[in-house]
Scaffold this active site. Structure first.
Site, mmCIF file in Angstrom:
data_model
loop_
_atom_site.group_PDB
_atom_site.id
_atom_site.type_symbol
_atom_site.label_atom_id
_atom_site.label_comp_id
_atom_site.label_asym_id
_atom_site.label_seq_id
_atom_site.Cartn_x
_atom_site.Cartn_y
_atom_site.Cartn_z
ATOM 1 N N CYS A 38 -3.131 -6.089 -3.057
ATOM 2 C CA CYS A 38 -2.049 -6.559 -2.181
ATOM 3 C C CYS A 38 -2.285 -6.111 -0.746
ATOM 4 C CB CYS A 38 -0.693 -6.066 -2.676
ATOM 5 S SG CYS A 38 -0.169 -6.840 -4.209
ATOM 6 N N LYS A 49 6.452 4.751 -8.516
ATOM 7 C CA LYS A 49 5.243 5.399 -8.008
ATOM 8 C C LYS A 49 5.313 6.915 -8.176
ATOM 9 C CE LYS A 49 3.852 1.498 -5.864
ATOM 10 N NZ LYS A 49 2.664 0.712 -6.228
ATOM 11 N N GLN A 86 3.234 5.474 -1.300
ATOM 12 C CA GLN A 86 2.067 6.204 -1.814
ATOM 13 C C GLN A 86 2.079 7.683 -1.434
ATOM 14 O OE1 GLN A 86 0.043 5.064 -3.967
ATOM 15 N NE2 GLN A 86 0.590 2.907 -3.881
ATOM 16 N N ASP A 103 6.318 3.170 5.347
ATOM 17 C CA ASP A 103 6.194 2.862 3.924
ATOM 18 C C ASP A 103 5.657 4.122 3.248
ATOM 19 O OD1 ASP A 103 5.528 2.067 1.389
ATOM 20 O OD2 ASP A 103 4.182 0.447 1.990
ATOM 21 N N HIS A 122 0.040 -2.750 2.903
ATOM 22 C CA HIS A 122 0.349 -3.484 1.680
ATOM 23 C C HIS A 122 1.148 -4.727 2.069
ATOM 24 C CE1 HIS A 122 2.276 -4.341 -2.218
ATOM 25 N NE2 HIS A 122 1.387 -3.539 -2.784
#
Length: 752
Positions: free
Chosen positions: A707, A566, A543, A540, A463
């Site tokens: 993105c 999220k 998600q 990251d 991303h």
């Protein structure tokens, strides 16, 4: 960028990255420059709606009323409305002025339209003092058959049938080494833009594709090498795949020339027949599914009875019945049982989300955009409201009961977050979101530890939030940024990763779960390998945290970034976990109240632990709401969340494979790809058009580059449509999406 090559840092200033607001002010290239860069490139001007914007293009202008330019009228400013034929002449004139090797116009429409296109092209040639270009009539049937024979292959939105016409252009010019596809709606593209694209290819002749960003939705012009087109028929990119197989990611050498800031493109006008269908249709796709299965009550059915339904409603209901019939037996016995459990679980959870049970959305909305933002559960909203309405006060130094209670509540919320991710005390800092967390690492750790010539490693699938901070850090420090490529099945190329580690990088940045392909990366193993070479490792987890059990210490990472919105929490708050060893290498880049324990007129002392990076009043209300969302997830059980996502993912992928022209990206059969996120494309229909059609039928999905534009370049697409699940997703939601996609396919069938 698309093949793991280094992105060399430039020692530039801020102006290098600012929008070019006046494209007419670009220096005009000389004839010699154009001849050198463009003289071996042919041009194919697409005066057709295949692979380009349709001949009638709608622009919006905030400054004044739209105008329609007729024959012979001057070209409009951008963001207005015009008919396509004058723009064809403009594209031809631009191509001729760019000194391209030869210009061909691919003309769509009926005989009268093709005649008008030919006349416009001839007039443009006369203005330049050149011979009129060849005008080739588009054979729609041949183009459609060629595309379907290649398993619906598209490259950046251009179908296999269009690429065959590009190959014919090169046959006419044996000395040409490339062909430039130009969409006729790009009314402000100038020879200097064409020069940028061709010069990039001349400088890197091993490239397959050079593409220029106009806006995120569309890329054009697009330059294709002769080598790519010569080998296209034998390439695995276009070989027919087994029924139901997912599309592998193509191995392409892609370079981008960016001038998208100049707003050269517009969204395609919605065909009149498509608009008429949506205007007439009163049913949502979810309602159609429920009616087709007979789940709705007699009263509800009567409200949409035979006499009250429009022809569009009946057509949608027919698609729903056909879809449900095709899905019968699509799953094996084990997967079918898992689907039944997941559906029942999702139905129970749907009632926990106020937006999904209100009168406006209860029956109509299939919310499948949780990867962008999850809906908020009652538990989150109630916790946040209780503080805002009955406990609001600032924290820490207030010597009164309300402040003391607020401090205790915030500390409890922080402990809830730390316990959920397996963190020790004082290792987690509240930030605005995962993006802010990555930027904090880039500034507080990167500025101190990364220098000229050092290597930073990211993956091509990141991303932008986990890519731009490192790209900008590399520019500031003179470091190098290199990328781990993605294999055809969507997984990271581990051999390439090991080769990059051999160069002793300072930092490695990897998403736990990709936000486009929905694949889980083996971050535990990758982190251990990075540490063996002395690198720090950032994950990251934006998600993964909503779908998988996660223990930050077990990951072996040094930094873990995530966002509340999220995972059913509030907007505007996220977190960063920092390992003690990495924390010792950081320096604050900003400070203020809340971050310090003592200040004199000559010195200051920071608070202990990661909280020293929280400046001023913390996001108290949001943190408390987030803790409520975490309590909700823990009550559900993360193992149950993962099982629900896996069952519905397999069901969606099986259904998408049954729709003609749909390509599913990534490997979703294995556990590391069954995580509730599926990206797909529909041949001949732009992702934005798929998303808009689904939205008109009550199915909320995301469309575009998500993105992750370097990954889109690697995939050879302008973007994808993406469905992503929440704990409230049901079988009805998945089937509603399948009905909406099939309806979209039928409505746009003429373009296939």
């Amino acid at each position: 960028m698309a093949n793991g090559k280094a992105s060399k840092a430039r020692a530039g200033n801020r102006a290098d990255h600012q929008p070019l607001l006046e494209p007419e002010a670009r220096p005009q290239p000389s004839e010699e420059e154009l001849e050198r860069a463009c003289g071996r490139t042919a041009a194919l001007v697409l005066a057709t709606d295949l692979g380009a914007t349709p001949l009638r293009v709608t622009f919006e202008d905030a400054d004044r009323e739209p105008v329609v330019c007729g024959e012979g009228a001057p070209l409009p400013r951008p963001l207005q409305r015009y008919e396509g034929v004058p723009a064809v002449g403009h594209a031809v004139e631009t191509a001729l002025r760019s000194r391209l090797a030869g210009v061909t116009v691919l003309a769509g429409g009926d005989a009268d339209m093709r005649k008008r296109i030919g006349e416009a092209a001839a007039q443009a040639a006369r203005r330049v003092g050149a011979e009129p270009p060849a005008v080739v009539a588009l054979d729609r049937q041949r183009c459609r058959e060629a595309t379907r024979a290649a398993a619906g292959f598209e490259l950046f939105g251009f179908t296999k049938g269009v690429l065959d016409y590009a190959r014919v252009c090169l046959d006419e010019l044996p000395d040409a080494d490339s062909v430039l596809l130009m969409a006729c709606d790009q009314v402000r593209i100038t020879p200097s833009h064409v020069l940028d694209v061709c010069r990039t290819f001349r400088e890197q002749p091993n490239l397959d594709v050079v593409t220029s960003w106009i806006v995120w939705l569309r890329r054009t012009p697009l330059l294709l090498s002769r080598a790519l087109l010569d080998g296209l028929d034998e390439s695995p990119l276009v070989k027919a795949r087994a029924e139901g197989a997912d599309r592998p990611l193509p191995a392409l050498a892609v370079e981008e020339v960016v001038f998208g800031e100049e707003q050269l493109a517009a969204n395609a006008a919605v065909p009149q027949a498509v608009e008429a269908f949506f205007d007439e249709c009163t049913l949502s796709a979810r309602e159609a599914v429920q009616l087709a299965r007979g789940e709705r009550t007699a009263t509800e059915a009567e409200a949409n009875g035979e006499e009250g339904r429009s022809a569009a409603d009946e057509h949608l209901l027919g698609i729903a019945r056909q879809t449900l019939a095709q899905l019968e037996g699509a799953l094996g016995a084990g997967d079918a049982t898992a689907l039944e459990r997941a559906d029942a679980w999702g139905r129970r959870n749907r009632g926990d989300f106020p937006l999904l049970v209100d009168a406006d959305h209860r029956d109509t909305l299939a919310y499948l955009d949780s990867a962008a933002t999850t809906q908020r559960a009652f538990r989150c909203l109630e916790a946040q409201h209780a503080f805002d309405a009955h406990g609001n006060a600032n924290v820490y130094r207030g010597s009164y009961e309300l402040s003391a209670r607020a401090t205790a509540t915030l500390n409890d919320a922080r402990k809830t977050l730390e316990d959920f991710i397996g963190a020790d005390r004082r290792q987690t800092v509240y930030t605005a979101n995962a993006t802010a967390s990555c930027n904090l690492v880039a500034q507080a750790w990167g500025e101190r530890n990364v220098g000229e010539g050092d290597l930073i490693v990211a993956t091509i699938a990141e991303h932008h939030s986990n890519l731009l901070p490192w790209l900008m850090l590399a520019e500031r420090t003179g470091a190098r940024l290199e990328y781990v490529p993605v294999q055809g099945d969507g997984r990271l190329d581990q051999d390439a990763y090991r080769a990059l580690l051999a160069q002793k990088p300072k930092l490695v940045c990897v998403a736990h779960v990709g936000n486009v392909l929905g694949m889980a990366n083996p971050v535990e193993r990758m982190a251990a390998q990075a540490h063996e070479t002395g690198a720090r490792f950032l994950v990251d987890a934006a998600q993964s945290l909503p779908h998988l059990p996660l223990d930050v210490k077990a990951l072996g990472a040094d930094f873990v970034a995530f966002s509340a919105h999220k995972m059913y929490g509030p907007l505007g708050i996220g977190g960063l976990w920092i390992a003690p060893e990495a924390f010792a290498e950081m320096d604050p880049v900003a400070s203020g109240g809340g971050a310090i324990s003592h200040v004199s007129d000559t010195s200051y002392y920071l608070r202990q632990g990661a909280i020293q990076y929280e400046l001023g009043t913390p996001p108290i209300s949001q943190a408390i709401g987030w803790a409520g969302a975490i309590d909700y997830l823990r009550g559900l059980g993360m193992d149950a969340v993962a099982a629900h996502s896996a069952a519905l993912t397999r069901y969606l992928v099986a259904g998408l494979h049954g729709i003609e022209g749909v390509t599913v990206w990534g490997d979703h059969d294995a556990p590391d790809g069954a995580l509730g996120l599926v990206a797909f494309t529909l041949a001949g229909v732009a992702p934005a058009e798929v998303g808009a059609a689904c939205g008109r039928l009550g199915v909320a999905i995301r469309s575009g580059g998500h993105c992750a534009l370097p990954l889109a370049a690697r995939m050879g697409v302008v973007g994808t449509a993406r469905a992503s699940f929440g704990v409230h997703t049901t079988r009805d939601d998945v089937e509603a999406l399948l009905v909406a996609v099939e309806a979209c396919r039928q409505l746009y069938e003429e373009r296939l």
